[in-house]
Motif scaffolding. Sequence first.
Motif, short mmCIF file in Angstrom:
data_model
loop_
_atom_site.label_atom_id
_atom_site.label_comp_id
_atom_site.label_asym_id
_atom_site.label_seq_id
_atom_site.Cartn_x
_atom_site.Cartn_y
_atom_site.Cartn_z
N VAL A 2 161.49 48.26 -39.36
CA VAL A 2 159.54 47.38 -39.84
C VAL A 2 159.66 48.79 -40.38
O VAL A 2 159.44 49.87 -40.13
CB VAL A 2 159.06 46.78 -38.54
N GLY A 27 162.45 42.98 -40.36
CA GLY A 27 161.73 42.67 -39.22
C GLY A 27 160.80 40.61 -39.06
O GLY A 27 161.24 40.74 -40.44
N THR A 31 155.87 37.50 -35.75
CA THR A 31 156.71 38.54 -34.40
C THR A 31 155.40 39.52 -34.19
O THR A 31 156.03 39.86 -32.37
CB THR A 31 157.93 37.77 -33.62
N TYR A 32 154.70 39.95 -34.72
CA TYR A 32 153.88 41.62 -34.41
C TYR A 32 153.00 40.82 -34.57
O TYR A 32 152.26 40.81 -35.53
CB TYR A 32 155.01 42.25 -35.76
N MET A 34 149.45 43.01 -35.08
CA MET A 34 149.30 44.13 -36.35
C MET A 34 148.20 45.05 -35.84
O MET A 34 146.79 44.46 -35.21
CB MET A 34 149.34 43.90 -37.50
N GLY A 53 150.19 38.07 -33.62
CA GLY A 53 151.33 37.80 -34.92
C GLY A 53 150.63 36.31 -35.37
O GLY A 53 151.01 37.00 -36.64
N ALA A 98 152.53 48.53 -35.79
CA ALA A 98 152.83 46.82 -35.61
C ALA A 98 154.05 46.65 -34.64
O ALA A 98 154.66 48.51 -33.92
CB ALA A 98 153.87 46.76 -36.57
N ASP A 99 153.26 46.32 -33.85
CA ASP A 99 154.17 46.35 -32.02
C ASP A 99 153.72 44.61 -32.35
O ASP A 99 153.58 43.95 -32.03
CB ASP A 99 153.07 47.30 -30.76
N ARG A 100 154.98 44.96 -30.68
CA ARG A 100 155.87 43.22 -30.35
C ARG A 100 154.29 43.05 -29.28
O ARG A 100 154.42 41.57 -29.10
CB ARG A 100 156.80 43.21 -30.11
N ASP A 113 155.98 50.37 -32.27
CA ASP A 113 156.75 50.07 -32.31
C ASP A 113 156.73 51.07 -33.54
O ASP A 113 157.85 52.12 -34.17
CB ASP A 113 157.00 48.84 -33.08
N TYR A 114 156.00 50.53 -34.92
CA TYR A 114 156.06 51.17 -36.26
C TYR A 114 154.51 51.67 -36.64
O TYR A 114 153.79 50.79 -36.08
CB TYR A 114 156.51 49.89 -37.26
#
Length: 125
Positions: A2, A27, A31-32, A34, A53, A98-100, A113-114
């Motif tokens: 992502v 991605g 589902t993320y 933020m 999400g 961003a992360d799940r 994650d990002y």
Amino acid sequence: QVELVESGGGLVQAGGSLRLSCTASGGTFRTYAMGWFRQAPGKEREFVVAISGSGENTHYADSVKGRFTISKDNAKNIVYLQMDSLKPEDTAVYYCAADRTMATVMGLRDGMDYWGKGTLVTVSS
């Protein structure tokens, strides 16, 4: 993978407003969770606000509660940060993340994650 790209930063007078955008590519955006973080000169990066999400749940740092509003457009893969009643102490580089996991974008867990590269917000007094 992502990629997050922030935009909308700039110079504004105290009491003014800015809207930051974070555009995601790659991605499955919905589902993320933020989040927005910020880092002022000489200070550590700090949590500002997070959104789930689905966009249904949000969490704000006390320092911005009532002044900042986060929103998430899953159709456009964009998350917005509306910043009103800005103060000089809001001056910082603002980072999109961003992360799940919602706990991670709330700053409660490590291992995001990002990250985006950041956009500078300067509030003059």
